[in-house]
Design an enzyme around this catalytic site. Structure first.
Site, PDB file in Angstrom:
ATOM      1  CG  LEU A 170      -2.108   0.906   1.269  1.00 35.35           C
ATOM      2  CD1 LEU A 170      -3.022   0.694   0.057  1.00 35.35           C
ATOM      3  CD2 LEU A 170      -2.909   0.703   2.540  1.00 35.35           C
ATOM      4  CG  ASP A 171       1.217   3.450  -3.612  1.00 31.76           C
ATOM      5  OD1 ASP A 171       2.061   2.571  -3.848  1.00 31.76           O
ATOM      6  OD2 ASP A 171       0.353   3.814  -4.431  1.00 31.76           O
ATOM      7  CE1 TYR A 172       6.172   7.536   4.306  1.00 33.74           C
ATOM      8  CE2 TYR A 172       5.777   9.366   2.804  1.00 33.74           C
ATOM      9  CZ  TYR A 172       6.219   8.889   4.025  1.00 33.74           C
ATOM     10  OH  TYR A 172       6.717   9.759   4.962  1.00 33.74           O
TER      11      TYR A 172
ATOM     12  CB  SER B 215      -2.362   4.594  -0.273  1.00 32.16           C
ATOM     13  OG  SER B 215      -2.197   5.089  -1.587  1.00 32.16           O
TER      14      SER B 215
END
Length: 179
Positions: free
Chosen positions: A41-43, A45
């Site tokens: 999960l992106d930084y 997000s």
């Protein structure tokens, strides 16, 4: 063991960070030892991150051949028109190829925790929320898809992965779930 964790905004999906200055990581949340993220999960997000100590389970949860749905609530800049929603549903062309069709629905503004820092607010530019469900997981895919149809993402929260849901976990909270 399978852990559901609500990953806060601006936290890395790993336990260490070699950048200077170091960024917040999973190490600061009291997670059990020997678990690792099943997927990313992106930084920038937020939301549901599953962690496990079982390599086979991690593979089953993340391998596209197993077709586990991932559902995101996405705040976008602009008002999604029917053509934009239909394009997302059909799949859009990205620089690494076309995406698979997605389930896309318009949402009323969901009740979520406050984000720090908050999403920028502009009086002259409307925003809206979409629920987007994918069965693939390319790098920054949701953000690239919404941008491709002219709706830049302002906030992205994963609320479900397969049968696993965020279900009231606040940012930084976690609990063990059934695999």
């Amino acid at each position: 063991m399978l852990i559901a964790f609500n990953k806060p905004f601006n936290v890395l999906c790993q336990f260490t960070d070699s950048s200077q200055p170091p960024r917040a990581t999973l190490a600061g949340f009291g997670l059990p030892p020997d678990v690792y993220a099943a997927g990313r999960l992106d930084y920038d997000s937020e939301g549901l991150l599953l962690l496990t100590d079982d390599g086979r389970l991690a593979h089953r949860l993340t391998d596209p051949r197993h077709k586990e749905d991932k559902t995101y609530w996405v705040q976008v800049e602009g008002t999604p028109g029917d053509a934009q929603v239909q394009a997302l549903r059909r799949g859009v062309q990205l620089n690494d190829g076309p995406t698979l069709p997605a389930r896309v629905e318009r949402l009323e503004t969901p009740e979520l925790w406050a984000r720090t820092p908050p999403v920028r607010f502009r009086r002259t530019v409307p925003d809206a929320w979409l629920a987007i469900t994918l069965r693939e997981g390319r790098n920054r895919q949701v953000r690239r898809m919404t941008a491709a149809v002219g709706l830049p993402t302002l906030r992205l929260v994963r609320v479900a992965m397969g049968p696993h849901r965020l279900d009231g976990l606040q940012p930084g909270q976690w609990h063990q779930v059934e695999a």
